[in-house]
Design a protein around this motif. Structure first.
Motif, short mmCIF file in Angstrom:
data_model
loop_
_atom_site.label_atom_id
_atom_site.label_comp_id
_atom_site.label_asym_id
_atom_site.label_seq_id
_atom_site.Cartn_x
_atom_site.Cartn_y
_atom_site.Cartn_z
N ALA A 163 3.94 6.84 -6.00
CA ALA A 163 2.93 5.78 -6.04
C ALA A 163 3.56 4.44 -6.37
CB ALA A 163 1.85 6.12 -7.08
N ALA A 164 4.58 4.45 -7.24
CA ALA A 164 5.25 3.20 -7.59
C ALA A 164 6.02 2.65 -6.39
CB ALA A 164 6.20 3.42 -8.77
N VAL A 165 6.70 3.51 -5.65
CA VAL A 165 7.42 3.07 -4.45
C VAL A 165 6.43 2.51 -3.44
CG1 VAL A 165 8.78 3.84 -2.47
CG2 VAL A 165 9.38 4.60 -4.77
N ASP A 166 5.31 3.20 -3.26
CA ASP A 166 4.29 2.73 -2.32
C ASP A 166 3.76 1.36 -2.71
OD1 ASP A 166 2.16 3.21 -0.16
OD2 ASP A 166 0.93 2.91 -1.95
N ALA A 167 3.46 1.16 -4.00
CA ALA A 167 2.94 -0.13 -4.46
C ALA A 167 3.98 -1.22 -4.31
CB ALA A 167 2.48 -0.02 -5.91
N LEU A 168 5.23 -0.87 -4.60
CA LEU A 168 6.29 -1.87 -4.46
C LEU A 168 6.43 -2.30 -3.01
CD1 LEU A 168 8.46 -3.42 -6.00
CD2 LEU A 168 10.02 -1.52 -5.58
N ARG A 169 6.36 -1.36 -2.10
CA ARG A 169 6.48 -1.69 -0.68
C ARG A 169 5.26 -2.45 -0.17
NH1 ARG A 169 9.00 4.19 1.24
NH2 ARG A 169 11.19 3.62 0.93
N ARG A 170 4.14 -2.33 -0.85
CA ARG A 170 2.95 -3.09 -0.45
C ARG A 170 2.93 -4.49 -1.05
NH1 ARG A 170 -1.63 -1.13 -2.55
NH2 ARG A 170 -0.76 0.61 -3.74
N THR A 171 3.85 -4.77 -1.95
CA THR A 171 3.90 -6.08 -2.59
C THR A 171 4.43 -7.11 -1.61
OG1 THR A 171 4.29 -5.08 -4.75
CG2 THR A 171 4.80 -7.41 -4.52
N ASP A 172 3.58 -8.05 -1.25
CA ASP A 172 3.94 -9.08 -0.27
C ASP A 172 3.30 -10.38 -0.71
OD1 ASP A 172 4.21 -10.81 1.85
OD2 ASP A 172 3.43 -9.43 3.36
N PRO A 173 4.09 -11.36 -1.17
CA PRO A 173 3.50 -12.63 -1.64
C PRO A 173 2.61 -13.30 -0.61
CG PRO A 173 5.83 -12.52 -2.22
CD PRO A 173 5.56 -11.36 -1.32
N THR A 174 2.90 -13.09 0.68
CA THR A 174 2.11 -13.76 1.72
C THR A 174 0.74 -13.12 1.90
OG1 THR A 174 3.02 -12.44 3.55
CG2 THR A 174 4.21 -14.44 2.91
N MET A 175 0.46 -12.04 1.18
CA MET A 175 -0.88 -11.45 1.22
C MET A 175 -1.95 -12.46 0.84
SD MET A 175 -0.26 -7.75 -0.60
CE MET A 175 -2.02 -7.37 -0.66
N ILE A 176 -1.59 -13.42 0.01
CA ILE A 176 -2.61 -14.36 -0.46
C ILE A 176 -3.06 -15.31 0.64
CG2 ILE A 176 -1.57 -14.26 -2.76
CD1 ILE A 176 -0.74 -17.19 -2.36
N LEU A 177 -2.39 -15.29 1.78
CA LEU A 177 -2.75 -16.20 2.88
C LEU A 177 -3.87 -15.64 3.74
CD1 LEU A 177 0.85 -17.19 4.03
CD2 LEU A 177 -0.66 -18.42 2.45
N SER A 178 -4.22 -14.36 3.54
CA SER A 178 -5.27 -13.74 4.36
C SER A 178 -6.22 -12.98 3.46
CB SER A 178 -4.66 -12.78 5.39
OG SER A 178 -3.72 -13.44 6.21
N PRO A 179 -7.52 -12.94 3.81
CA PRO A 179 -8.44 -12.14 3.01
C PRO A 179 -8.14 -10.66 3.15
CG PRO A 179 -9.52 -12.95 4.99
CD PRO A 179 -8.17 -13.62 4.92
N PRO A 180 -8.39 -9.85 2.13
CA PRO A 180 -8.16 -8.41 2.24
C PRO A 180 -9.01 -7.82 3.36
CG PRO A 180 -8.51 -9.05 -0.05
CD PRO A 180 -8.87 -10.23 0.79
N PRO A 181 -8.55 -6.71 3.98
CA PRO A 181 -9.36 -6.07 5.02
C PRO A 181 -10.75 -5.69 4.50
CG PRO A 181 -7.15 -5.15 4.96
CD PRO A 181 -7.28 -6.03 3.73
N ASN A 182 -11.73 -5.81 5.37
CA ASN A 182 -13.12 -5.42 5.06
C ASN A 182 -13.73 -6.24 3.94
OD1 ASN A 182 -12.87 -3.29 6.99
ND2 ASN A 182 -11.89 -2.01 5.42
N SER A 183 -13.19 -7.43 3.68
CA SER A 183 -13.78 -8.29 2.66
C SER A 183 -14.42 -9.49 3.35
CB SER A 183 -12.72 -8.76 1.66
OG SER A 183 -11.84 -9.66 2.29
N PRO A 184 -15.47 -10.06 2.74
CA PRO A 184 -16.09 -11.24 3.34
C PRO A 184 -15.13 -12.41 3.34
CG PRO A 184 -16.95 -10.84 1.13
CD PRO A 184 -16.12 -9.64 1.49
N LEU A 185 -15.15 -13.21 4.39
CA LEU A 185 -14.26 -14.38 4.47
C LEU A 185 -14.68 -15.44 3.48
CD1 LEU A 185 -13.89 -14.63 8.35
CD2 LEU A 185 -12.30 -13.62 6.73
#
Length: 268
Positions: free
Chosen positions: A246-268
């Protein structure tokens, strides 16, 4: 945005070894909401451009005069002088005066080439993608080392840094959020005892943060902090539970540029 990049001298930039997201390099004006005004040095940007030019030339090949490079990069004389000093200090160019002189490419050591690559990667999307691939490859090694060394005091320290992430997310203080995320990763890297691994990891994470800075400066997009904040929550939780996968998975999902797009299935 106001242009604040000239506020650091070349000497200050050359001696600066902190993350791209440090409070020295980030600024958040009071008159903007949800935006980041990026500080830094125009000389640093110009030095990166010079380094990329030198990387395409053979060792000893003339890449132009100082004025040629200034016109090509579009910077002032003073900025270009500082940039050339930075590039020389990094071993990527030499400067020769007089007739037949100019700026010449060097053949730096592998370590200098690696340092130059990291310094020049800030606004390069392909470099960012390459850095992510390498980070994903070393993630299991890093997590294994952290879990082997982590103590109860480390767990408490991670929770304290995670609290700062939550505070910044709740207040929508973008620069504070990025800084808090960096501080969390910096502490995680510091838990391990493998200096090369830890340094490489932080350097790669800094490429992502630097690339984010460049995108924010160029486009001033809306930002969405919840997705990255949740990934950091997942990372700390997995480390606390000693769940390697789980820690490896979370680390690999860590992407600073995530903040540039809304999360999937979330209201804009």
């Amino acid at each position: 945005m106001s242009d604040q990049r000239d506020e650091l001298t070349a000497a200050e930039v050359e001696g600066f070894e902190g993350p791209a997201s440090s409070r020295t390099m980030w600024h958040q004006p009071a008159d903007t909401q949800g935006r980041v005004s990026i500080g830094g040095s125009r000389a640093e940007v110009a030095a990166g451009q010079i380094s990329r030019l030198a990387a395409t030339a053979r060792a000893g090949e003339r890449i132009g005069s100082k004025e040629d490079l200034r016109k090509l990069c579009g910077f002032s004389v003073g900025t270009m002088n500082e940039a050339i000093k930075l590039a020389q200090a990094r071993g990527v160019i030499t400067s020769r005066p007089g007739p037949g002189g100019g700026i010449f490419a060097c053949d730096p050591s592998p370590l200098s080439r690696m340092n130059g690559w990291f310094r020049a990667a800030a606004d390069d999307e392909s470099a960012f993608a390459e850095a992510v691939q390498i980070r994903d490859a070393i993630a299991p090694l890093l997590v294994e080392e952290v879990l082997r060394q982590m103590t109860l005091a480390d767990q408490q320290a991670l929770e304290e840094r995670l609290w700062e992430v939550r505070r910044a997310r709740n207040s929508q203080a973008v620069s504070d959020f990025i800084w808090a995320g960096w501080a969390l990763h910096e502490y995680i890297a510091g838990i391990g005892k493998r200096q090369l691994l830890d340094t490489l990891y932080l350097s790669i994470m800094d490429v992502g943060t630097s690339y984010l800075r460049a995108v924010l400066e160029a486009t001033e997009p809306d930002v969405h902090l919840n997705g990255l904040a949740q990934v950091l929550e997942d990372l700390v939780d997995a480390l606390n539970r000693c769940d390697t996968d789980a820690a490896v998975d979370a680390l690999r999902r860590t992407d600073p540029t995530m903040i540039l797009s809304p999360p999937p299935n979330s209201p804009l």
